[in-house]
Enzyme design. Structure first.
Site, PDB file in Angstrom:
ATOM      1  N   ASP A   8     -14.667  -1.478  -2.187  1.00 64.65           N
ATOM      2  CA  ASP A   8     -12.857  -1.437  -2.264  1.00 64.65           C
ATOM      3  C   ASP A   8     -12.997  -3.064  -3.369  1.00 64.65           C
ATOM      4  O   ASP A   8     -13.877  -3.436  -2.925  1.00 64.65           O
ATOM      5  CB  ASP A   8     -11.729  -1.056  -1.616  1.00 64.65           C
ATOM      6  CG  ASP A   8     -11.053  -1.576  -1.799  1.00 64.65           C
ATOM      7  OD1 ASP A   8     -10.030  -0.870  -3.068  1.00 64.65           O
ATOM      8  OD2 ASP A   8     -10.039  -1.826  -1.226  1.00 64.65           O
ATOM      9  N   SER A   9     -12.271  -2.909  -4.235  1.00 65.92           N
ATOM     10  CA  SER A   9     -12.131  -4.242  -4.694  1.00 65.92           C
ATOM     11  C   SER A   9     -11.560  -5.682  -3.249  1.00 65.92           C
ATOM     12  O   SER A   9     -12.076  -6.712  -3.697  1.00 65.92           O
ATOM     13  CB  SER A   9     -11.118  -4.202  -5.322  1.00 65.92           C
ATOM     14  OG  SER A   9      -9.462  -3.947  -4.480  1.00 65.92           O
ATOM     15  N   CYS A  71     -11.031   3.378  -3.489  1.00 58.01           N
ATOM     16  CA  CYS A  71     -10.363   2.400  -4.228  1.00 58.01           C
ATOM     17  C   CYS A  71      -9.788   3.620  -5.664  1.00 58.01           C
ATOM     18  O   CYS A  71     -10.805   3.992  -6.224  1.00 58.01           O
ATOM     19  CB  CYS A  71     -11.347   1.107  -4.917  1.00 58.01           C
ATOM     20  SG  CYS A  71     -10.410   0.672  -5.664  1.00 58.01           S
ATOM     21  N   GLU A 180      -3.540  -8.781  -0.154  1.00 57.76           N
ATOM     22  CA  GLU A 180      -4.697  -9.778  -0.310  1.00 57.76           C
ATOM     23  C   GLU A 180      -4.761 -10.846   0.601  1.00 57.76           C
ATOM     24  O   GLU A 180      -5.616 -11.027   1.156  1.00 57.76           O
ATOM     25  CB  GLU A 180      -5.477  -9.859  -1.420  1.00 57.76           C
ATOM     26  CG  GLU A 180      -6.484  -8.597  -1.830  1.00 57.76           C
ATOM     27  CD  GLU A 180      -7.349  -7.923  -1.469  1.00 57.76           C
ATOM     28  OE1 GLU A 180      -7.923  -8.663  -1.223  1.00 57.76           O
ATOM     29  OE2 GLU A 180      -7.755  -6.785  -0.828  1.00 57.76           O
ATOM     30  N   CYS A 214      -2.760   3.937  -3.943  1.00 53.57           N
ATOM     31  CA  CYS A 214      -3.988   3.413  -4.472  1.00 53.57           C
ATOM     32  C   CYS A 214      -4.623   3.126  -2.547  1.00 53.57           C
ATOM     33  O   CYS A 214      -3.296   2.696  -1.245  1.00 53.57           O
ATOM     34  CB  CYS A 214      -3.162   1.284  -4.500  1.00 53.57           C
ATOM     35  SG  CYS A 214      -3.788   0.540  -4.062  1.00 53.57           S
ATOM     36  N   HIS A 216      -4.402  -0.020  -0.731  1.00 52.14           N
ATOM     37  CA  HIS A 216      -4.089  -0.359   0.311  1.00 52.14           C
ATOM     38  C   HIS A 216      -2.612  -1.202   0.574  1.00 52.14           C
ATOM     39  O   HIS A 216      -1.733  -1.038   1.446  1.00 52.14           O
ATOM     40  CB  HIS A 216      -3.875  -1.732  -0.624  1.00 52.14           C
ATOM     41  CG  HIS A 216      -4.970  -2.563  -1.057  1.00 52.14           C
ATOM     42  ND1 HIS A 216      -5.906  -2.316  -1.946  1.00 52.14           N
ATOM     43  CD2 HIS A 216      -5.598  -4.124  -0.777  1.00 52.14           C
ATOM     44  CE1 HIS A 216      -7.039  -3.068  -1.739  1.00 52.14           C
ATOM     45  NE2 HIS A 216      -6.510  -4.408  -1.609  1.00 52.14           N
TER      46      HIS A 216
HETATM   47  N1  DGL Z   1      -7.729  -0.537  -3.181  1.00 53.02           N
HETATM   48  C1  DGL Z   1      -7.703  -0.805  -4.661  1.00 53.02           C
HETATM   49  C2  DGL Z   1      -7.301   0.593  -5.036  1.00 53.02           C
HETATM   50  O1  DGL Z   1      -6.981   2.190  -4.659  1.00 53.02           O
HETATM   51  C3  DGL Z   1      -6.453  -1.451  -5.303  1.00 53.02           C
HETATM   52  C4  DGL Z   1      -7.184  -2.462  -6.474  1.00 53.02           C
HETATM   53  C5  DGL Z   1      -6.912  -3.100  -7.066  1.00 53.02           C
HETATM   54  O2  DGL Z   1      -7.874  -3.951  -6.651  1.00 53.02           O
HETATM   55  O3  DGL Z   1      -6.049  -3.623  -7.139  1.00 53.02           O
HETATM   56  O4  DGL Z   1      -6.239   1.166  -6.300  1.00 53.02           O
END
Ligand code: DGL
Length: 312
Positions: A8-9, A71, A180, A214, A216
């Site tokens: 993931d990011s 992600c 984050e 998402c 997150h």
């Molecule tokens: N968890 C990522 C997703 O599912 C977040 C992406 C981001 O870094 O903006 O889209």
């Protein structure tokens, strides 16, 4: 023997990792968060694709046979190109007698959008569905395209909506940065939860199902439920008509992705048989390792340690 890579990011993929480990505790996992370059959701296609490919290659080099793009942004913007263009050369047999079988072990990359989309028709009664996601995922239209594809083959939905889905999307650019930064319990988070929910429900007040598109966003689920169920912060006057939100179902992805991976491994022994069975999980981050470990420990409610890596 090989591991399962989860990418993931940033921290969001931990919500997927947790659900996968619950469903499939026997395997060894390697989590990679590109926290130094998060959020991805406001970047262009080229950047998201380049960053995601670097991460996938890195995880393959660390002996992952399967990589889950935990992600949505990477799944929407990079998965298809990686599967179609980058993976085939990696799976080409190479003449190395020390390797078993045809000379190479298969590798694959899987995303999170398809398993999520497949659950939607079984949940919505009215066919009115809202997608909450990053700006990049929304602009890719991946959810709209996949949901429309799936609804073509539906005779009718539970509530008799005639198989038709009415899809609205809402980009929530502030949610990932808040998470984050560890600010998801703050008043600021409460404000931005209300803002985006109000916006999507103004687009379609009949929405009965909201997809957290998402990984997150489950970290904001309590706040989202608070707003929907208890009308925290809702000012009815802001809507043209009074709307009811208590019944709205929230779909988050962890369990759906975990069940889909379990099913995939059942159908693909060529991957299952290469996976090691130690039940371990290691964590990599492009940010400071201590900082990652501290935040990840809060998200997972268990202490973890992490290692810093650079992606290029
Ligand atoms: N968890 C990522 C997703 O599912 C977040 C992406 C981001 O870094 O903006 O889209």
């Amino acid at each position: 023997m090989a591991k399962i890579g989860i990418f993931d990011s940033g921290y969001g993929g931990l919500t997927i990792l947790e659900a996968i480990r619950k469903e499939l505790p026997e395997y060894d996992y390697l989590y990679l968060g590109d926290n130094a370059r998060a959020p991805y959701g406001t970047h262009s296609f080229d950047v998201i694709y380049r960053y995601t490919l670097q991460a996938v290659k890195y995880l393959f080099e660390q002996e992952c046979a399967l990589v889950i793009l935990a992600c949505n942004t990477a799944s929407a913007k990079a998965l298809r190109t990686i599967q179609q263009r980058d993976l085939p050369p990696m799976n080409k047999p190479i003449p190395d007698p020390s390797l078993k079988g045809n000379g190479c072990l298969p590798v694959n990359v899987l995303g999170v959008i398809r398993p999520t989309v497949e659950a939607v028709p079984g949940i919505t009664k009215t066919g009115h569905v809202g997608i909450l996601a990053t700006p990049a995922t929304v602009s890719s239209e991946s959810y709209v395209l996949e949901l429309n594809k799936i609804s073509e083959n539906l005779p009718s939905l539970q509530g008799g909506a005639g198989g038709r889905l009415f899809i609205s999307q809402q980009a929530c650019p502030m949610w990932v940065p808040l998470i984050e930064a560890g600010e998801h319990h703050s008043d600021g988070a409460k404000f931005f939860v209300g803002k985006y929910l109000r916006e999507i429900l103004s687009k379609d007040p009949q929405i009965d199902t909201l997809v957290l598109g998402c990984t997150h966003y489950p970290l904001l689920k309590e706040k989202i439920e608070g707003w929907l169920r208890y009308h925290e912060e809702i000012e009815e006057s802001e809507f043209p008509v009074a709307i009811h939100t208590e019944h709205i179902q929230i779909i988050s992805q962890g369990t759906l992705v975990a069940e889909s991976l379990k099913d995939y491994l059942k159908r693909h022994p060529e991957y299952r048989e290469q996976l090691s069975l130690g039940g371990t999980c290691a964590y990599l981050t492009t940010e400071n390792a201590n900082r990652f470990a501290q935040s990840a420990s809060i998200f997972l409610s268990a202490p973890v340690s992490a290692e810093h890596i650079d992606l290029e």
